[in-house]
Design an enzyme around this catalytic site. Structure first.
Site, short mmCIF file in Angstrom:
data_model
loop_
_atom_site.label_atom_id
_atom_site.label_comp_id
_atom_site.label_asym_id
_atom_site.label_seq_id
_atom_site.Cartn_x
_atom_site.Cartn_y
_atom_site.Cartn_z
N GLU A 1 51.30 44.00 43.16
CA GLU A 1 50.70 45.12 42.43
C GLU A 1 51.74 45.69 41.49
O GLU A 1 52.95 45.57 41.72
CB GLU A 1 50.22 46.20 43.40
CG GLU A 1 49.15 45.76 44.38
CD GLU A 1 47.82 45.46 43.71
OE1 GLU A 1 47.64 45.87 42.53
OE2 GLU A 1 46.96 44.82 44.33
N ASP B 1 28.72 38.40 44.17
CA ASP B 1 29.35 39.69 44.42
C ASP B 1 30.08 40.19 43.18
O ASP B 1 30.06 41.39 42.87
CB ASP B 1 30.33 39.58 45.60
CG ASP B 1 30.86 40.93 46.04
OD1 ASP B 1 30.05 41.85 46.28
OD2 ASP B 1 32.09 41.08 46.15
#
Length: 319
Positions: free
Chosen positions: A226, A251
């Site tokens: 991240e 999805d």
């Protein structure tokens, strides 16, 4: 000697469940003659069910109309169908296993029990079969794990195998097929690196979608990177896990198509950079270079060659 019916009468659901091997192992310790036909029949049921699942996943259909309830009923139907197909003589796989694992010798040994004679040709068959049962368990688990993996051979295979499903999603979101495939290629390195479970099975997570508090499906916990203040930081994170690539695409379509954060990302057509920038602005990715990376893949020679190959084989003029 225990009746073979005692083994066969176990809950039929265990015939397509790997955990059923534990009970059969115990049975083999005391009576290998009855365990062999049962485990062979179980293996045939499991193998048949895997074939059915593979065939259904190859049927691209329209993933947007799938649901969790539909998947559950389909799984139940496939399990029952696999049991019915393996009932009686079945497909012949069980009989073949019995012969290969020494079932014909065990039958002869059973006849000798009536007279108390010991046939030197069948001596030690029980111990040998017990080990073979353990080997069969390991091989079956390995087969199931392999069936739950999907690693395309190259970029052309990645595009070819995803295109029928991805084109449906792209149309729904107002994007080009190239745009959707480029993002999936970035997130998975052309399908070669997806989050995997501890047993090696794939999560089929094509778009790096994390499992937040609202996600009630399966999860997989893996290391990730991240960006915090523009600096890369290694972390552990939970990602969504799906039964197939089609479920992942469906999805993804729900997320981009329904979440207000990504309203500006929809309808960009073949404007890959515009789409990717809207995703970043909506909070999809923390990597400040994410949009550029998606665009670079979309415009790469690898993507161009893969789409050209797809046009020739599938006859799709507009990609």
């Amino acid at each position: 000697m225990a009746d073979i019916g005692n083994v066969a009468a176990q809950s039929m659901s265990t015939w397509t469940d790997l955990s059923g091997f534990s009970a059969l192992r115990h049975q083999a310790e005391t009576d290998s003659n009855s365990a062999l036909p049962a485990v062979a029949k179980q293996f045939e049921s499991m193998f048949t069910e895997m074939l059915l699942k593979s065939m259904r996943e190859a049927n691209f259909g329209d993933p947007l109309f799938d649901s969790q309830a539909t998947d559950q009923w389909q799984d139940m139907y496939d399990q029952q169908l696999s049991l019915n197909l393996s009932h009686g003589k079945g497909l012949g796989i069980a009989d073949m296993l019995v012969r290969q694992l020494g079932g014909h010798n065990q039958a002869a040994q059973g006849a000798d029990h009536k007279t108390g004679a010991v046939d030197p040709h069948t001596a030690g068959v029980t111990d040998n079969w017990r080990q073979r049962l353990f080997d069969l368990e390991d091989a079956t688990r390995s087969t199931v794990r392999s069936a739950m993996k999907w690693v395309p051979q190259d970029a052309e295979a990645f595009v070819r195998e995803l295109a029928p499903q991805a084109s449906i999603v792209a149309k729904e979101l107002g994007l080009s097929l190239r745009t959707v495939l480029a993002q999936a290629a970035l997130e998975t390195q052309w399908g070669k690196h997806m989050p995997t479970h501890s047993d090696g099975s794939s999560s089929f997570n094509l778009f790096g979608i994390k499992a937040g508090g609202s996600w009630d499906g399966e999860r997989v916990n893996v290391p990730t990177v991240e960006y915090e203040g523009g600096i890369a930081v290694r972390k552990q994170a939970q990602f969504r896990s799906y039964k197939s690539a089609a479920a992942s695409l469906a999805d993804y379509a729900d997320l981009i198509g329904k979440d207000p954060r990504y309203a500006a990302a929809r309808g960009h057509g073949d404007d890959v950079m515009g789409y990717a920038r809207a995703l970043v602005e909506g909070g999809y990715a923390t990597d400040p270079t994410y949009a550029g990376k998606v665009s670079a893949i979309a415009n790469s020679s690898v993507m161009r060659q893969a789409l050209d190959a797809l046009k020739k084989t599938a006859g799709l003029p507009n990609l």
